[in-house]
Scaffold this motif. Structure first.
Motif, PDB file in Angstrom:
ATOM      1  N   SER A   1       4.140  21.079  28.881  1.00  0.00           N
ATOM      2  CA  SER A   1       5.141  20.571  29.839  1.00  0.00           C
ATOM      3  C   SER A   1       6.326  21.531  29.928  1.00  0.00           C
ATOM      4  CB  SER A   1       5.623  19.183  29.394  1.00  0.00           C
ATOM      5  OG  SER A   1       4.538  18.301  29.203  1.00  0.00           O
ATOM      6  N   PRO A   2       6.115  22.714  30.525  1.00  0.00           N
ATOM      7  CA  PRO A   2       7.186  23.718  30.582  1.00  0.00           C
ATOM      8  C   PRO A   2       8.412  23.278  31.375  1.00  0.00           C
ATOM      9  CG  PRO A   2       5.337  24.346  31.986  1.00  0.00           C
ATOM     10  CD  PRO A   2       4.873  23.175  31.167  1.00  0.00           C
ATOM     11  N   HIS A   3       8.243  22.273  32.238  1.00  0.00           N
ATOM     12  CA  HIS A   3       9.342  21.786  33.067  1.00  0.00           C
ATOM     13  C   HIS A   3      10.170  20.712  32.370  1.00  0.00           C
ATOM     14  CE1 HIS A   3       5.951  19.112  33.587  1.00  0.00           C
ATOM     15  NE2 HIS A   3       6.764  18.176  34.035  1.00  0.00           N
ATOM     16  N   LYS A   4       9.727  20.283  31.176  1.00  0.00           N
ATOM     17  CA  LYS A   4      10.449  19.243  30.452  1.00  0.00           C
ATOM     18  C   LYS A   4      11.337  19.851  29.370  1.00  0.00           C
ATOM     19  CE  LYS A   4       7.002  15.668  31.447  1.00  0.00           C
ATOM     20  NZ  LYS A   4       6.133  14.590  30.915  1.00  0.00           N
ATOM     21  N   THR A   5      12.305  19.053  28.899  1.00  0.00           N
ATOM     22  CA  THR A   5      13.269  19.526  27.903  1.00  0.00           C
ATOM     23  C   THR A   5      13.054  18.782  26.586  1.00  0.00           C
ATOM     24  OG1 THR A   5      14.892  19.932  29.657  1.00  0.00           O
ATOM     25  CG2 THR A   5      15.719  19.853  27.396  1.00  0.00           C
ATOM     26  N   PHE A   6      13.037  19.564  25.496  1.00  0.00           N
ATOM     27  CA  PHE A   6      12.795  18.985  24.180  1.00  0.00           C
ATOM     28  C   PHE A   6      13.923  19.375  23.221  1.00  0.00           C
ATOM     29  CE2 PHE A   6       8.681  19.712  26.195  1.00  0.00           C
ATOM     30  CZ  PHE A   6       8.145  18.421  26.141  1.00  0.00           C
ATOM     31  N   TYR A   7      14.451  18.382  22.518  1.00  0.00           N
ATOM     32  CA  TYR A   7      15.491  18.592  21.514  1.00  0.00           C
ATOM     33  C   TYR A   7      14.933  18.180  20.152  1.00  0.00           C
ATOM     34  CZ  TYR A   7      18.220  17.941  25.846  1.00  0.00           C
ATOM     35  OH  TYR A   7      18.696  18.001  27.138  1.00  0.00           O
ATOM     36  N   MET A   8      15.178  18.987  19.139  1.00  0.00           N
ATOM     37  CA  MET A   8      14.786  18.586  17.790  1.00  0.00           C
ATOM     38  C   MET A   8      15.796  17.576  17.249  1.00  0.00           C
ATOM     39  SD  MET A   8      11.908  19.868  17.057  1.00  0.00           S
ATOM     40  CE  MET A   8      11.880  19.232  15.367  1.00  0.00           C
ATOM     41  N   MET A   9      15.292  16.512  16.645  1.00  0.00           N
ATOM     42  CA  MET A   9      16.154  15.462  16.113  1.00  0.00           C
ATOM     43  C   MET A   9      17.050  15.989  14.998  1.00  0.00           C
ATOM     44  SD  MET A   9      14.980  11.679  14.842  1.00  0.00           S
ATOM     45  CE  MET A   9      13.992  12.257  13.467  1.00  0.00           C
ATOM     46  N   SER A  10      16.519  16.949  14.236  1.00  0.00           N
ATOM     47  CA  SER A  10      17.271  17.514  13.123  1.00  0.00           C
ATOM     48  C   SER A  10      16.869  18.970  12.938  1.00  0.00           C
ATOM     49  CB  SER A  10      16.993  16.731  11.834  1.00  0.00           C
ATOM     50  OG  SER A  10      17.487  17.406  10.702  1.00  0.00           O
ATOM     51  N   THR A  11      17.812  19.797  12.571  1.00  0.00           N
ATOM     52  CA  THR A  11      17.504  21.214  12.338  1.00  0.00           C
ATOM     53  C   THR A  11      16.679  21.413  11.074  1.00  0.00           C
ATOM     54  OG1 THR A  11      19.609  21.466  11.171  1.00  0.00           O
ATOM     55  CG2 THR A  11      19.582  22.032  13.521  1.00  0.00           C
ATOM     56  N   GLY A  12      16.601  20.390  10.239  1.00  0.00           N
ATOM     57  CA  GLY A  12      15.882  20.508   8.969  1.00  0.00           C
ATOM     58  C   GLY A  12      14.420  20.117   9.030  1.00  0.00           C
ATOM     59  N   LEU A  13      13.893  19.876  10.219  1.00  0.00           N
ATOM     60  CA  LEU A  13      12.501  19.440  10.336  1.00  0.00           C
ATOM     61  C   LEU A  13      11.537  20.623  10.282  1.00  0.00           C
ATOM     62  CD1 LEU A  13      12.826  16.524  12.900  1.00  0.00           C
ATOM     63  CD2 LEU A  13      11.929  16.377  10.589  1.00  0.00           C
ATOM     64  N   ILE A  14      11.489  21.230   9.126  1.00  0.00           N
ATOM     65  CA  ILE A  14      10.627  22.386   8.882  1.00  0.00           C
ATOM     66  C   ILE A  14       9.855  22.153   7.590  1.00  0.00           C
ATOM     67  CG2 ILE A  14      10.534  24.875   8.462  1.00  0.00           C
ATOM     68  CD1 ILE A  14      13.238  25.099   9.905  1.00  0.00           C
ATOM     69  N   CYS A  15       8.523  22.251   7.667  1.00  0.00           N
ATOM     70  CA  CYS A  15       7.692  22.158   6.458  1.00  0.00           C
ATOM     71  C   CYS A  15       7.492  23.569   5.919  1.00  0.00           C
ATOM     72  CB  CYS A  15       6.348  21.520   6.782  1.00  0.00           C
ATOM     73  SG  CYS A  15       5.199  21.557   5.384  1.00  0.00           S
ATOM     74  N   PRO A  16       8.096  23.901   4.778  1.00  0.00           N
ATOM     75  CA  PRO A  16       7.988  25.271   4.259  1.00  0.00           C
ATOM     76  C   PRO A  16       6.564  25.678   3.932  1.00  0.00           C
ATOM     77  CG  PRO A  16       8.995  23.804   2.634  1.00  0.00           C
ATOM     78  CD  PRO A  16       8.928  23.045   3.900  1.00  0.00           C
ATOM     79  N   ASN A  17       5.734  24.735   3.533  1.00  0.00           N
ATOM     80  CA  ASN A  17       4.343  25.062   3.205  1.00  0.00           C
ATOM     81  C   ASN A  17       3.535  25.394   4.453  1.00  0.00           C
ATOM     82  OD1 ASN A  17       3.652  24.657   0.173  1.00  0.00           O
ATOM     83  ND2 ASN A  17       5.053  22.999   0.657  1.00  0.00           N
ATOM     84  N   MET A  18       3.757  24.651   5.529  1.00  0.00           N
ATOM     85  CA  MET A  18       3.057  24.933   6.779  1.00  0.00           C
ATOM     86  C   MET A  18       3.457  26.292   7.351  1.00  0.00           C
ATOM     87  SD  MET A  18       0.833  22.766   7.984  1.00  0.00           S
ATOM     88  CE  MET A  18       0.307  21.054   7.960  1.00  0.00           C
ATOM     89  N   LYS A  19       4.671  26.714   7.040  1.00  0.00           N
ATOM     90  CA  LYS A  19       5.174  27.965   7.601  1.00  0.00           C
ATOM     91  C   LYS A  19       4.789  29.190   6.760  1.00  0.00           C
ATOM     92  CE  LYS A  19       7.297  26.196  11.160  1.00  0.00           C
ATOM     93  NZ  LYS A  19       6.474  25.029  11.499  1.00  0.00           N
ATOM     94  N   LYS A  20       4.053  28.986   5.684  1.00  0.00           N
ATOM     95  CA  LYS A  20       3.649  30.122   4.850  1.00  0.00           C
ATOM     96  C   LYS A  20       2.587  30.992   5.521  1.00  0.00           C
ATOM     97  CE  LYS A  20       4.776  28.136   0.326  1.00  0.00           C
ATOM     98  NZ  LYS A  20       4.266  27.638  -0.966  1.00  0.00           N
ATOM     99  N   THR A  21       1.741  30.388   6.343  1.00  0.00           N
ATOM    100  CA  THR A  21       0.639  31.126   6.961  1.00  0.00           C
ATOM    101  C   THR A  21       1.149  31.967   8.120  1.00  0.00           C
ATOM    102  OG1 THR A  21      -0.826  29.293   6.408  1.00  0.00           O
ATOM    103  CG2 THR A  21      -1.659  30.917   7.970  1.00  0.00           C
TER     104      THR A  21
END
Length: 304
Positions: A246-266
């Motif tokens: 949905s490139p025409h829609k706008t998305f906001y993250m609820m919190s800047t801390g919503l990052i899983c460090p383990n998922m981001k290892k790859t």
């Protein structure tokens, strides 16, 4: 090695080895772009069970690669980052679950897919956040011991009041840390946006949401909604697919801390090296595979 050369090499090795690359929606954008399929745990479980590939490169965390091995024991399953774990999965062990089963001998035992192979071997049936409700409703027994996520358990209990859900004290460290004041601030900042959250969030966060659902359900809801602004209450990796759909829609993250460090290892390099050097092969004991496969295959049979 530049990005395009690496992608070219990955595609070449994938063809030579009859391999598929599967990636969870929380993976970094480059990995999602390279994968044959991107999805949540349920979609990836289904795909691995039906795949004719000889090798599965699982871009996710350890319990996911284990699940792929359980469903496809004769295939080679590679986890590009061997230290990509899941703190929630570590909050329940086979030994602690066996003790709990003694305490509740009449209860059916349901494990969230975010659990180890050894824990799955102790359970009657597995579930994901996508199919938890259909799994719970398929069980004849009233008493259900639900491990390890107490927040998903609370959501299930609310939606299935006819069941007596016995909660485990586990949780996702990323979703669980979200606080109500952060959500309210985000809603005040974006009053015309709908709030979509994952059931791994705490119950008070779920109560503030316009929609509660799994990763895929959140993505599908935003795609199919007539609304054009959304606050996203799950791991930031979903933004890749949300914006793609949905490139025409706008998305906001609820919190800047919503990052899983383990998922981001790859990384893309991790995927390349997994194919080039067989990093890192997942092996499980035959007994564990046989016992754990019951809970996963039963899930695939009853869940939607």
């Amino acid at each position: 090695m530049d990005k395009q050369t690496m992608i070219s090499n990955i595609n070449k090795m994938k063809k030579e080895q009859n391999a598929v690359i599967v990636a969870h929606s929380y993976q970094v954008d480059d990995v999602q772009e390279t994968a044959d399929i991107v999805g949540d745990s349920f979609a990836l479980s289904q795909y691995c069970a039906s795949s004719t590939a000889d090798t599965i490169v699982f871009c996710g965390v350890h319990f996911m690669a284990e699940s792929a091995k359980i469903l496809s024991p004769r295939k080679t399953v590679l986890l590009p980052e061997i230290n990509a774990g899941c703190p929630m999965a570590d909050m329940v062990t086979a030994e602690s679950l066996r003790e709990a089963k003694k305490k509740y001998p009449e209860a059916a035992v349901v494990c969230y897919i975010n659990s180890s192979a050894e824990v799955k071997a102790e359970c009657d049936i597995c579930c994901t956040s996508s199919n938890a409700l259909s799994v719970i409703r398929s069980i004849d027994k009233k008493d259900i011991l639900f491990v390890p996520d107490k927040n998903l358990g609370s959501y299930v209990a609310k939606m299935c009041p006819e069941k007596n859900i016995i909660f485990w004290e586990g949780y996702c460290i990323t979703h669980h840390k979200i606080k109500s004041h952060e959500v309210l601030a985000s809603k005040e900042l974006h009053p015309d946006a709908l709030l979509l959250v994952h059931p791994e969030c705490q119950p008070e966060i779920q109560e503030l949401a316009d929609f509660v659902g799994s990763t895929k359900q959140i993505i599908d809801y935003a795609k199919n909604s007539d609304h054009d602004k959304f606050i996203i209450g799950t791991e930031m990796g979903v933004l890749y697919q949300l914006k793609k759909d949905s490139p025409h829609k706008t998305f906001y993250m609820m919190s800047t801390g919503l990052i899983c460090p383990n998922m981001k290892k790859t990384s893309l390099q991790s995927v390349h090296d997994a194919l080039a050097f067989k990093k890192y092969e997942i092996n499980l004991e035959k007994d564990i595979i046989e016992r754990a496969s019951h809970s996963l295959t039963r899930m695939l049979e009853v869940a939607k």
